[in-house]
Motif scaffolding. Structure first.
Motif, PDB file in Angstrom:
ATOM      1  N   ARG A   1      44.080 -16.556 -74.139  1.00 52.69           N
ATOM      2  CA  ARG A   1      44.349 -16.954 -72.911  1.00 52.69           C
ATOM      3  C   ARG A   1      45.925 -17.299 -72.915  1.00 52.69           C
ATOM      4  O   ARG A   1      46.436 -17.885 -73.981  1.00 52.69           O
ATOM      5  CB  ARG A   1      43.730 -18.172 -72.479  1.00 52.69           C
ATOM      6  N   ALA A   2      46.638 -16.948 -71.926  1.00 54.99           N
ATOM      7  CA  ALA A   2      48.138 -16.996 -71.834  1.00 54.99           C
ATOM      8  C   ALA A   2      48.843 -17.373 -70.571  1.00 54.99           C
ATOM      9  O   ALA A   2      48.155 -16.976 -69.402  1.00 54.99           O
ATOM     10  CB  ALA A   2      49.107 -15.925 -72.355  1.00 54.99           C
ATOM     11  N   VAL A   3      49.867 -18.241 -70.678  1.00 50.67           N
ATOM     12  CA  VAL A   3      50.587 -18.507 -69.194  1.00 50.67           C
ATOM     13  C   VAL A   3      52.099 -17.907 -69.379  1.00 50.67           C
ATOM     14  O   VAL A   3      52.571 -18.199 -70.714  1.00 50.67           O
ATOM     15  CB  VAL A   3      50.621 -19.891 -68.897  1.00 50.67           C
TER      16      VAL A   3
ATOM     17  N   ILE B   1      51.275 -26.646 -71.274  1.00 46.15           N
ATOM     18  CA  ILE B   1      50.460 -25.323 -71.225  1.00 46.15           C
ATOM     19  C   ILE B   1      49.816 -25.279 -72.490  1.00 46.15           C
ATOM     20  O   ILE B   1      48.556 -24.981 -72.681  1.00 46.15           O
ATOM     21  CB  ILE B   1      51.527 -24.306 -71.001  1.00 46.15           C
ATOM     22  N   SER B   2      50.512 -25.550 -73.707  1.00 46.56           N
ATOM     23  CA  SER B   2      50.078 -25.396 -75.032  1.00 46.56           C
ATOM     24  C   SER B   2      48.979 -26.347 -75.610  1.00 46.56           C
ATOM     25  O   SER B   2      47.756 -26.021 -75.900  1.00 46.56           O
ATOM     26  CB  SER B   2      51.080 -25.733 -76.073  1.00 46.56           C
TER      27      SER B   2
ATOM     28  N   TYR C   1      46.399 -22.739 -73.904  1.00 45.70           N
ATOM     29  CA  TYR C   1      47.019 -21.470 -73.497  1.00 45.70           C
ATOM     30  C   TYR C   1      48.252 -21.058 -74.514  1.00 45.70           C
ATOM     31  O   TYR C   1      48.775 -22.117 -74.903  1.00 45.70           O
ATOM     32  CB  TYR C   1      47.494 -21.338 -72.125  1.00 45.70           C
ATOM     33  N   THR C   2      48.475 -19.758 -74.792  1.00 43.78           N
ATOM     34  CA  THR C   2      49.694 -19.332 -75.103  1.00 43.78           C
ATOM     35  C   THR C   2      50.903 -19.285 -74.270  1.00 43.78           C
ATOM     36  O   THR C   2      50.674 -18.783 -73.308  1.00 43.78           O
ATOM     37  CB  THR C   2      49.321 -17.914 -76.139  1.00 43.78           C
TER      38      THR C   2
ATOM     39  N   SER D   1      48.911 -12.450 -69.040  1.00 40.35           N
ATOM     40  CA  SER D   1      49.108 -13.788 -68.605  1.00 40.35           C
ATOM     41  C   SER D   1      47.970 -14.127 -67.565  1.00 40.35           C
ATOM     42  O   SER D   1      47.602 -13.100 -66.703  1.00 40.35           O
ATOM     43  CB  SER D   1      50.382 -13.941 -67.974  1.00 40.35           C
ATOM     44  N   GLN D   2      47.417 -14.998 -67.840  1.00 37.32           N
ATOM     45  CA  GLN D   2      46.217 -15.708 -66.644  1.00 37.32           C
ATOM     46  C   GLN D   2      47.001 -16.378 -65.851  1.00 37.32           C
ATOM     47  O   GLN D   2      46.537 -17.037 -64.788  1.00 37.32           O
ATOM     48  CB  GLN D   2      45.352 -16.282 -67.434  1.00 37.32           C
TER      49      GLN D   2
ATOM     50  N   ARG E   1      44.210 -24.673 -63.978  1.00 41.95           N
ATOM     51  CA  ARG E   1      42.569 -24.963 -64.348  1.00 41.95           C
ATOM     52  C   ARG E   1      41.776 -24.688 -63.101  1.00 41.95           C
ATOM     53  O   ARG E   1      40.581 -24.211 -63.425  1.00 41.95           O
ATOM     54  CB  ARG E   1      42.421 -26.561 -65.077  1.00 41.95           C
TER      55      ARG E   1
ATOM     56  N   HIS F   1      41.299 -20.862 -62.365  1.00 41.64           N
ATOM     57  CA  HIS F   1      40.485 -20.475 -63.402  1.00 41.64           C
ATOM     58  C   HIS F   1      39.099 -20.720 -63.463  1.00 41.64           C
ATOM     59  O   HIS F   1      38.184 -19.784 -63.673  1.00 41.64           O
ATOM     60  CB  HIS F   1      41.087 -20.400 -64.921  1.00 41.64           C
TER      61      HIS F   1
END
Length: 268
Positions: A66-68, A93-94, A98-99, A160-161, A240, A243
């Protein structure tokens, strides 16, 4: 005298006749090292370069989880309020699991990568070849530099999500509206687009409502695709929540599909 059309040469899928027949074969031109290097700048060769960039990008990013994606200006200097905000967002974010993906450059991209790196999370940079020198920043764990903007954009959007947009100029605006357009048209799942900096972005959001919406140029719900905040913690909450809602919809759809399948089986 009319030249005979019977003179013909096949070169892969291509057919040459008469005067169009090249003086040498494809293999001869491949193996002959003499002559100019202009061929590496032809459109067919560019297609292969484009293909290789997609392959490299997909290969590197396919397992990042999962990444932003964080967009923002390359011109913002360290130890300024926006830079510190970028660090805080990268860190949050980390820590949320998330990446962090950025454009890999200096300024707010560096700030987000730095925040993620110092929080112990994955930090990815997708750079771009520019006329002026710009290397990937030092806080990136994994990075790649692209020749073509559209390949780089595909990587941002595919992996990216969520999209977090810090203050920036034309490049940031381009990335922002690309993301909004793809979400609006359903080309990507309805991931959140979050503008960080109410003082900076507030006028743009007002303009969208007072002009685009008022003139009927966008749908009534389209402004709701954009979230506006100054709070790094709220950024994470928005992501969050979005998602969780998406996961709930996917679960409901899966249950409904299973129910229909069972009903069809019973009828059969």
């Amino acid at each position: 005298m009319t030249e005979s059309r019977s003179e013909e040469r096949q070169a892969g899928p291509l057919t040459y006749r008469g005067k169009a027949i090249p003086e040498s074969t494809t293999d001869q031109r491949l193996l002959d090292r003499r002559g100019p290097a202009d061929w590496v700048h032809t459109d067919p060769w560019r297609v292969l370069r484009i293909q290789s960039e997609f392959v490299e990008g997909f290969g590197m990013l396919s397992e990042i989880g999962r990444a932003v994606c964080v967009f923002g200006s390359a011109r913002i200097k360290p130890e300024t309020p926006y830079y510190e905000l970028g660090e805080a967002i990268g860190s949050r974010i980390s820590k949320a699991g998330y990446t962090v993906i950025t454009g890999g450059g200096p300024g707010l991209m560096e700030a987000a990568n730095k925040g993620a790196n110092e929080a112990g999370g994955p930090s990815v940079g997708l750079g771009i070849e520019l006329p002026f020198e710009q290397s990937l920043n030092q806080y990136i764990d994994t990075g790649v530099t692209f020749r073509y903007f559209f390949v780089r954009k595909t990587m941002f959007l595919k992996y990216s999500q969520a999209f977090v947009v810090l203050p920036g100029g034309f490049g940031t605006l381009d990335e922002l509206f690309e993301a909004i357009t793809l979400v609006q048209t359903g080309k990507v799942t309805r991931f959140p687009v979050i503008l960080v900096g109410t003082r900076f972005w507030g006028g743009l959001v007002d303009w969208i409502r007072e002009n685009l919406l008022a003139e009927g140029l966008i749908s009534p719900h389209d402004p709701d695709l954009i979230h506006l905040t100054d709070d790094p913690d709220e950024v994470i909450e928005i992501i969050r929540k979005a998602h969780a809602e998406l996961a709930s919809k996917e679960e409901s759809a899966a249950v409904a599909e299973l129910g229909e399948a069972m009903h069809d089986a019973e009828r059969a």
